[in-house]
Scaffold this active site. Structure first.
Site, PDB file in Angstrom:
ATOM      1  N   ARG A 154       0.847  -1.184   0.000  1.00 24.69           N
ATOM      2  CA  ARG A 154       0.000   0.000   0.000  1.00 24.69           C
ATOM      3  C   ARG A 154       0.886   1.237   0.000  1.00 24.69           C
ATOM      4  O   ARG A 154       1.951   1.249   0.589  1.00 24.69           O
ATOM      5  CB  ARG A 154      -0.883   0.050   1.252  1.00 24.69           C
ATOM      6  CG  ARG A 154      -1.836  -1.100   1.420  1.00 24.69           C
ATOM      7  CD  ARG A 154      -2.443  -1.002   2.812  1.00 24.69           C
ATOM      8  NE  ARG A 154      -3.399  -2.049   3.093  1.00 24.69           N
ATOM      9  CZ  ARG A 154      -3.070  -3.273   3.483  1.00 24.69           C
ATOM     10  NH1 ARG A 154      -1.806  -3.595   3.627  1.00 24.69           N
ATOM     11  NH2 ARG A 154      -4.000  -4.168   3.745  1.00 24.69           N
ATOM     12  N   ARG A 185     -24.456 -13.003  -1.671  1.00 25.05           N
ATOM     13  CA  ARG A 185     -24.804 -11.794  -2.411  1.00 25.05           C
ATOM     14  C   ARG A 185     -23.713 -10.727  -2.284  1.00 25.05           C
ATOM     15  O   ARG A 185     -23.672  -9.780  -3.062  1.00 25.05           O
ATOM     16  CB  ARG A 185     -26.135 -11.235  -1.909  1.00 25.05           C
ATOM     17  CG  ARG A 185     -26.067 -10.594  -0.544  1.00 25.05           C
ATOM     18  CD  ARG A 185     -27.443 -10.204  -0.020  1.00 25.05           C
ATOM     19  NE  ARG A 185     -28.195  -9.401  -0.946  1.00 25.05           N
ATOM     20  CZ  ARG A 185     -29.519  -9.257  -0.904  1.00 25.05           C
ATOM     21  NH1 ARG A 185     -30.224  -9.895   0.012  1.00 25.05           N
ATOM     22  NH2 ARG A 185     -30.134  -8.503  -1.774  1.00 25.05           N
ATOM     23  N   ASP A 230     -33.634  -7.628  -3.308  1.00 26.41           N
ATOM     24  CA  ASP A 230     -34.288  -8.926  -3.215  1.00 26.41           C
ATOM     25  C   ASP A 230     -35.260  -9.065  -4.370  1.00 26.41           C
ATOM     26  O   ASP A 230     -35.790  -8.063  -4.880  1.00 26.41           O
ATOM     27  CB  ASP A 230     -35.038  -9.057  -1.891  1.00 26.41           C
ATOM     28  CG  ASP A 230     -34.116  -9.439  -0.744  1.00 26.41           C
ATOM     29  OD1 ASP A 230     -32.920  -9.676  -1.002  1.00 26.41           O
ATOM     30  OD2 ASP A 230     -34.580  -9.484   0.412  1.00 26.41           O
ATOM     31  N   ASP A 280     -38.275  -9.935  -4.448  1.00 24.90           N
ATOM     32  CA  ASP A 280     -39.641  -9.478  -4.179  1.00 24.90           C
ATOM     33  C   ASP A 280     -39.698  -8.004  -3.816  1.00 24.90           C
ATOM     34  O   ASP A 280     -40.699  -7.518  -3.295  1.00 24.90           O
ATOM     35  CB  ASP A 280     -40.273 -10.314  -3.070  1.00 24.90           C
ATOM     36  CG  ASP A 280     -39.417 -10.359  -1.806  1.00 24.90           C
ATOM     37  OD1 ASP A 280     -38.306  -9.791  -1.825  1.00 24.90           O
ATOM     38  OD2 ASP A 280     -39.857 -10.972  -0.808  1.00 24.90           O
ATOM     39  N   GLU A 320     -27.232 -11.300   7.407  1.00 22.38           N
ATOM     40  CA  GLU A 320     -26.197 -10.769   6.518  1.00 22.38           C
ATOM     41  C   GLU A 320     -26.350  -9.261   6.343  1.00 22.38           C
ATOM     42  O   GLU A 320     -25.371  -8.527   6.185  1.00 22.38           O
ATOM     43  CB  GLU A 320     -26.218 -11.489   5.164  1.00 22.38           C
ATOM     44  CG  GLU A 320     -27.284 -11.042   4.187  1.00 22.38           C
ATOM     45  CD  GLU A 320     -28.669 -11.589   4.501  1.00 22.38           C
ATOM     46  OE1 GLU A 320     -29.582 -11.355   3.699  1.00 22.38           O
ATOM     47  OE2 GLU A 320     -28.838 -12.261   5.533  1.00 22.38           O
ATOM     48  N   ASP A 321     -27.612  -8.777   6.374  1.00 24.65           N
ATOM     49  CA  ASP A 321     -27.859  -7.329   6.347  1.00 24.65           C
ATOM     50  C   ASP A 321     -27.150  -6.633   7.502  1.00 24.65           C
ATOM     51  O   ASP A 321     -26.519  -5.588   7.338  1.00 24.65           O
ATOM     52  CB  ASP A 321     -29.358  -7.050   6.486  1.00 24.65           C
ATOM     53  CG  ASP A 321     -30.073  -7.078   5.151  1.00 24.65           C
ATOM     54  OD1 ASP A 321     -29.391  -7.087   4.124  1.00 24.65           O
ATOM     55  OD2 ASP A 321     -31.308  -7.090   5.155  1.00 24.65           O
TER      56      ASP A 321
END
Length: 675
Positions: free
Chosen positions: A351, A482, A498, A500, A586-587
């Site tokens: 870096r 995801r 999602d 839906d 996971e959210d």
């Protein structure tokens, strides 16, 4: 890749609690492997922290033990941790055993013995230093940097004789009893009464008049003199307190000096010029003082507030050696020059020094993603800023906003829609409507459908025709999948959905336009909030409507694609496996990660509300009705971070003229107001 193996089966008696924390930190790092065949760096299970043979923590016969290890190989590709070396009266850097060709991660490192590009200088830290998280910096806990009562302070031991006594014996000369407080005591050790001098009794009286913590948090500068060894605990204490360290320890190789620019956070003085220190610090301008204080807080939070951060920084420095290094100050065996660990690493891991010295820090700017600052989401907001560092206020947290080499760059003007389909093996009307709405957005570059069903996706002819490329990839049923860094995603922005989700094209457009102004944050629709459950003594979260939010569900949200790389490569596999076992978790992990990086809340944008069919649960634009994550999800994840990173907000962004009593034709996002 770079992997680290910890020797097993040697953690019984004789291993200190501090060394157990270090070993745990290695195992919690992204580099850990349980397979020695996959490792290119090895850490001993034998406690080598305290090599003072007068100490009760001293481990004898280390030479005999390590020579029996089949992996030792003369120490090649081994990393040895050490906090205390040598003993009375000279406190040399001898460890009492032959380290061979091993690298040293050592506190109180003498510059003349430090091998640049090979060894790592680490800070001295106390045994109660937390495993993870750690105490936040002083300025993070207060709305504004307070005006300090004192200019310069010191309170500590005075050595009457021996190494380290010269500087501490002279500290009383700068004490004026007003804005410079310099207090010493010789009341320590078993024989202090027998060796005390004429100043001891008077010094002890003055010493007891002041509280150390009160001085620490009410002074602009703190003197950090050498003790018996070069480093001391007060160095980290001063960083946490935003008391600018004034270093009087000649020959000390400062912690992580190869990557950290200490001249931005500390005054490096000379022991011989002690009497000049008051006039030097008085000449430092207020804006420079503020910049120093801000940098102390950044460095503390990024690298020093916990054992995990110290060890992970050590590993990152080891794994990210620069392509070029200075010639060592002492000869190395020929085999060492050709076999050192950095020769096994890839050059792209290096870096630039900029990343280590600017928010959010080197640990969170992964070189595997990019080595250019303009590719990360943290540096876009420099456009129009003056040169130099500035103070930005975000929810009463004061952080340093550094300039970057590509100041003024902007995120790309397109997004990739990532739609996760996992609840049905066939194409529902909901996903078909969603694809059409998203594809009509002027900002949509492509649509990527992650088909997470066991059955294969429908054939291409059953998918709708769109004006943008539509790609279907067959994944697994893991929820965290995801957030993989899909190579198909070429844009900076990811619109995560999602299958839906119920979104109009206007909602998609507005959310993306908002995100371009806040590219380091998550911008979206369904909101969640966290709370402390006092009865159960644990963290909880809820999707119920409240006046505050601290998370945005990734069922309908825009964020930078870099967070996919950070989620996959920075977080340990065990943490991702945990969220795969807990639905809707996971959210939470993604929101925790982004909040830990930015120290900022997500942004909720305007949404349409839709009523579902009678007897069904009400849904909101931006996704199907979201249930709250499992009760223990947030608490377990916060436990890994060691603190609660989430920041609460009461902000929601609407378009200008939203629901204003003017003609609908004058409104840019007029469809947002339709039922």
């Amino acid at each position: 890749g770079f992997k680290v193996f910890v020797y097993p089966g040697t953690r019984g008696a004789g291993v200190s609690g501090t060394y157990l924390k270090i070993l745990a930190a290695v195992e919690r790092s992204r580099y850990y492997t349980a397979d020695p065949e996959a490792a290119c760096l090895f850490v001993l299970g034998i406690d080598t922290l305290d090599r003072d043979h007068l100490s009760p923590q001293y481990v004898p016969n280390v030479d005999e033990k390590i020579q029996g290890f089949p992996l030792w190989n003369g120490g090649r590709n081994h990393l040895i941790f050490n906090l205390y070396s040598g003993t009375w009266p000279n406190y040399t850097e001898e460890l009492g055993f032959d380290i061979g060709q091993a690298m040293l991660a050592k506190a109180s490192f003498y510059t003349q013995n430090f091998r640049p590009g090979f060894d790592v200088s680490i800070p001295l830290f106390p045994k109660d230093h937390p495993q993870s998280g750690g105490e936040p910096g002083w300025l993070y806990q207060h709305p504004l940097p307070p005006k300090r009562k004192y200019l310069l302070v010191f309170k500590g031991k005075r050595y009457l004789t021996g190494i380290g006594s010269g500087t501490r014996n002279a500290l009383h000369h700068i004490h004026n009893g007003q804005d410079i407080i310099s207090l010493t005591t010789c009341k320590h050790g078993k024989d202090w009464q027998r060796h005390k001098d004429a100043r001891c009794d008077r010094d002890n009286v003055d010493y007891d008049k002041f509280d150390y913590q009160e001085l620490l948090h009410n002074s602009t500068f703190c003197i950090i003199p050498r003790g018996r060894r070069l480093g001391s605990f007060r160095f980290l204490e001063a960083l946490q307190a935003a008391c600018i360290p004034v270093l009087l320890s000649d020959g000390w190789e400062l912690p992580f000096s190869e990557v950290l620019d200490w001249h931005r956070a500390a005054v490096v003085g000379s022991e011989r010029l002690l009497l000049q220190i008051p006039s030097v610090v008085r000449r430092i301008r207020p804006e420079r003082v503020l910049a120093f204080q801000q940098q102390t807080q950044f460095l503390w939070d990024a690298y020093f507030s916990s054992v995990d951060k110290i060890v992970h920084t050590t590993l990152e420095v080891s794994a990210a050696r620069p392509r070029r290094r200075r010639r060592p100050r002492r000869p190395e065996p020929v085999s060492l020059r050709t076999q050192i660990i950095k020769d096994r690493l890839f050059p792209h891991r290096s870096r630039a020094r900029f990343f280590w010295n600017a928010l959010p820090g080197g640990l969170l700017a992964l070189p595997d993603f990019s080595t250019r600052s303009g590719d990360f989401p943290f540096y876009y907001l420099q456009q129009g800023r003056a040169r130099g560092a500035q103070l930005s206020t975000a929810h009463s947290a004061h952080v340093l906003t550094p300039l970057c080499p590509r100041a003024g760059s902007s995120p790309s003007d397109k997004f990739t829609a990532l739609i996760r389909a996992g609840s049905s093996a066939s194409l529902s009307q909901a996903i078909l409507r969603l694809i059409q709405a998203v594809s009509r957005s002027q900002y949509c570059d492509q649509i990527l459908v992650l088909w997470s069903c066991e059955e294969p996706p429908p054939p291409r002819e059953e998918w709708p025709q769109t004006t943008v490329p539509l790609t279907v990839t067959h994944g697994r049923t893991r929820l965290s999948e995801r957030f993989l860094p899909f190579p198909e995603i070429r844009t900076d922005a990811v619109l995560s959905l999602d299958a839906d989700a119920s979104l109009s094209t206007s909602e998609v457009d507005f959310a993306f336009v908002v995100w371009r102004s806040f590219p380091e944050r998550i911008v979206g629709f369904p909101a969640l909030s966290h709370f402390w459950d006092a009865a159960r003594q644990r963290w909880g979260c809820t999707a119920a409507p409240t006046n505050e939010l601290s998370m945005v569900a990734t069922a309908a949200a825009v964020y930078h694609r870099y967070y996919h790389s950070l989620f996959t490569h920075y977080l340990p596999p065990a943490l991702r496996e945990l969220v795969d076992r807990l639905a809707a978790c996971e959210d939470v992990l993604m929101n925790l990660l982004v909040a830990a990086v930015t120290k900022l809340p997500p942004i909720k944008v305007t949404q349409r509300k839709e009523l579902s069919e009678p007897g069904e649960q009400q849904a909101v634009a931006g996704g199907a009705a979201r249930s709250s994550p499992p009760r223990d999800c947030l608490d377990r994840l916060a436990g890994w971070f060691g603190y609660m990173p989430l920041v609460a907000s009461q902000l929601r962004l609407d378009p200008v003229l939203f629901k204003d009593p003017v003609s609908i034709l004058r409104k840019k996002y007029r469809h947002l107001e339709k039922p």
